[in-house]
Design an enzyme around this catalytic site. Sequence first.
Site, PDB file in Angstrom:
ATOM      1  N   HIS A   3       0.816  -1.218   0.000  1.00 46.44           N
ATOM      2  CA  HIS A   3       0.000   0.000   0.000  1.00 46.44           C
ATOM      3  C   HIS A   3       0.855   1.277   0.000  1.00 46.44           C
ATOM      4  CE1 HIS A   3       0.862   1.068   4.203  1.00 46.44           C
ATOM      5  NE2 HIS A   3       0.957  -0.237   4.369  1.00 46.44           N
ATOM      6  N   HIS A  20      12.125  -1.630 -11.942  1.00 46.47           N
ATOM      7  CA  HIS A  20      11.894  -3.078 -12.064  1.00 46.47           C
ATOM      8  C   HIS A  20      11.952  -3.688 -10.667  1.00 46.47           C
ATOM      9  CE1 HIS A  20      13.499  -7.198 -13.771  1.00 46.47           C
ATOM     10  NE2 HIS A  20      12.400  -7.344 -13.064  1.00 46.47           N
TER      11      HIS A  20
END
Length: 208
Positions: free
Chosen positions: A135, A144
């Site tokens: 979150h 990446h």
Amino acid sequence: MNKLALLGASGHGKVVADAALAAGWKHVVFFDDAWPGVRVNGRWPVVGDMTVLMSRLPEFDGVLVAIGNCAVRWRKQQELRSAGARLATVVHPRACVSSYAQLGEGSVVMAGAVVNVDATVGEAGIVNTGATVDHDCVLAAGVHVSPGAHLSGNVKVGSCSWVGVGVSVRQGMHIGAGVVVGAGAVVVKSVADDQTVVGSPAAPLVPR
Ligand SMILES: CC(C)(COP(=O)(O)OP(=O)(O)OC[C@H]1O[C@@H](n2cnc3c(N)ncnc32)[C@H](O)[C@@H]1OP(=O)(O)O)[C@@H](O)C(=O)NCCC(=O)NCCS
């Protein structure tokens, strides 16, 4: 979701192609600067290089850069966008992306990955197989997150940083731009731009 062009005929490209077909794309072809020497990537054809792709952009309903190198991926995506490419975003059907998360253009979320509520994955981002972005994380462009890496809540990652396979990042950490977090590292302090860090706790990799 008919014809998808992928730039970058690599192993990562094959994973993107497989996810794209699972997500509903009908036809996938590759472009790579190794063409015409390289004409196939696994079960998919390589039909041209970047120059050929630029000349054929209107044929494709979506274009995605499937190059692992973060800075190169982000640069190529910007070139393609400037040329008018319709940039695709691919989410494997067995990934879990919150409807309150945001995915930038040209990003991919692989099988088993989770992008949780209020997280942002920037343009040309990769959330790789089984990785989690929890979150309120904010990933800038070209980041990446490698297979099995875990970003706890509220982590920020700067542009074109590479979080290696199996990394864990403590909540609220700030990883700068151009950072490499080595495989298996545990990040418990924020990391400045352009550093390579490894180990547990993660520390700069000192060349011998
Ligand atoms: C950190 C990394 C970028 C360093 O690569 P490199 O510059 O080529 O480094 P080398 O392999 O030459 O190793 C240099 C030293 O660092 C050590 N080292 C390298 N990676 C390490 C890591 N992840 N954790 C701990 N030590 C590491 C090596 O053992 C070596 O130590 P030595 O000098 O005592 O022998 C690379 O090892 C790495 O972890 N890459 C991420 C791979 C990954 O996540 N792939 C996912 C693909 S989807």
